[in-house]
Design an enzyme around this catalytic site. Structure first.
Site, PDB file in Angstrom:
ATOM      1  N   ASP A  20     -10.923  55.167 -15.474  1.00 17.03           N
ATOM      2  CA  ASP A  20      -9.878  54.448 -14.751  1.00 17.03           C
ATOM      3  C   ASP A  20      -8.700  54.278 -15.702  1.00 17.03           C
ATOM      4  OD1 ASP A  20      -8.698  52.535 -12.773  1.00 17.03           O
ATOM      5  OD2 ASP A  20      -9.115  51.120 -14.393  1.00 17.03           O
ATOM      6  N   ALA A  21      -7.498  54.170 -15.161  1.00 14.33           N
ATOM      7  CA  ALA A  21      -6.310  54.035 -16.013  1.00 14.33           C
ATOM      8  C   ALA A  21      -5.885  52.584 -16.192  1.00 14.33           C
ATOM      9  CB  ALA A  21      -5.163  54.858 -15.439  1.00 14.33           C
ATOM     10  N   TYR A  22      -5.472  51.948 -15.088  1.00 17.68           N
ATOM     11  CA  TYR A  22      -4.868  50.621 -15.166  1.00 17.68           C
ATOM     12  C   TYR A  22      -5.928  49.551 -15.410  1.00 17.68           C
ATOM     13  CZ  TYR A  22      -0.758  52.959 -13.280  1.00 17.68           C
ATOM     14  OH  TYR A  22       0.310  53.807 -13.100  1.00 17.68           O
ATOM     15  N   SER A  61      -7.349  57.676 -10.879  1.00 12.99           N
ATOM     16  CA  SER A  61      -6.547  56.469 -10.749  1.00 12.99           C
ATOM     17  C   SER A  61      -5.935  56.295  -9.370  1.00 12.99           C
ATOM     18  CB  SER A  61      -5.421  56.503 -11.788  1.00 12.99           C
ATOM     19  OG  SER A  61      -4.559  55.397 -11.661  1.00 12.99           O
ATOM     20  N   ASN A  62      -5.717  55.031  -9.012  1.00 12.18           N
ATOM     21  CA  ASN A  62      -4.918  54.688  -7.837  1.00 12.18           C
ATOM     22  C   ASN A  62      -3.443  55.025  -8.034  1.00 12.18           C
ATOM     23  OD1 ASN A  62      -6.951  53.634  -6.181  1.00 12.18           O
ATOM     24  ND2 ASN A  62      -6.674  51.541  -6.907  1.00 12.18           N
ATOM     25  N   ARG A 107      -1.336  41.478 -10.429  1.00 16.90           N
ATOM     26  CA  ARG A 107      -2.436  42.433 -10.422  1.00 16.90           C
ATOM     27  C   ARG A 107      -3.371  42.197  -9.231  1.00 16.90           C
ATOM     28  NH1 ARG A 107      -4.305  47.395 -11.171  1.00 16.90           N
ATOM     29  NH2 ARG A 107      -6.391  47.503 -12.065  1.00 16.90           N
TER      30      ARG A 107
END
Length: 219
Positions: free
Chosen positions: A9-11, A116-117, A40
């Site tokens: 995942d990124a964020y 990622s989203n 967030r």
């Protein structure tokens, strides 16, 4: 089956989502941490609501809309501040453990990707400025299928791209709900629990819980 590839995942996992507000903390006052947490939370809420409705909007649109809501709730009406906060989201800081962890896995011959989203243009910009892009083999964005995590088809993007069974992929996320989605798909799920949060989703447990990417186990 051992993992041959690692999907991140990124964020919140590789990238510190709170760094966007941290750099403007003097303008926001002592409440900046609360604003950042609310931003967030609202951002994620919007992804889930839109996925359930079948009404996709890209992640940048959601990031803008969620910030506008949070600033209104907290009584901030400075348009320049709003624009500066959004601009900072394109240059989020990587966690200090991110680059070394990816470098170590890369040196061991593992395939690496981000799932990622984030919208493709957002991911291209932020992964580049954070020094992560050159370490990744693929950057997979939900924008290609127009639905957000934790929809099962999101996790299939990795196995489709790599043409491999799920049990050959280790999936790493700081978001427990994301770990649950990865567990259901059959990945080796690893939870980066940076804050010491209590566990949830007991039917979809992680295989390992770590507090830093430096502690990534060999899968």
């Amino acid at each position: 089956m051992p993992a041959t590839g690692y999907a991140f995942d990124a964020y919140g996992t590789l990238l510190d989502v709170h760094s966007a507000m941290r750099v403007h903390a003097p303008r926001l006052g002592d409440s900046w941490t609360r604003l950042s947490a609310d931003w967030r939370a609202k951002q994620l809420e919007y992804t889930w609501v839109r996925s359930l409705m079948g009404s996709y909007a890209d992640f940048w649109t959601i990031t803008e809309q969620s910030l506008d809501h949070v600033l209104a709730v907290h009584g901030h009406r400075d348009q320049v501040l709003r624009d500066d906060l959004l601009q900072s989201y394109w240059t989020l800081s990587a966690y200090s453990d991110a680059v070394p962890a990816l470098q170590k896995l890369k040196a061991r011959g593992h395939r690496l990707c981000v799932l990622s989203n984030g919208s493709p243009d957002m991911l291209h910009a932020v992964l580049g400025t954070a020094g992560l892009a050159e370490l990744l083999d693929e950057v997979l964005s939900v924008d290609a299928i127009k639905v957000y995590k934790t929809a099962p088809e999101v996790y299939r993007m990795v196995t489709d791209a790599w043409d491999c069974p799920a049990r050959e992929v280790a999936f790493i996320s700081s978001n427990r709900w994301d770990v649950a989605g990865a567990s259901k798909h059959g990945f080796h799920p690893i939870w980066v629990n940076r804050t010491g949060a209590p566990d949830e989703y007991p039917n979809y447990p992680p295989e390992a819980v770590i507090s830093t990417l430096a502690d990534l186990p060999a899968i």
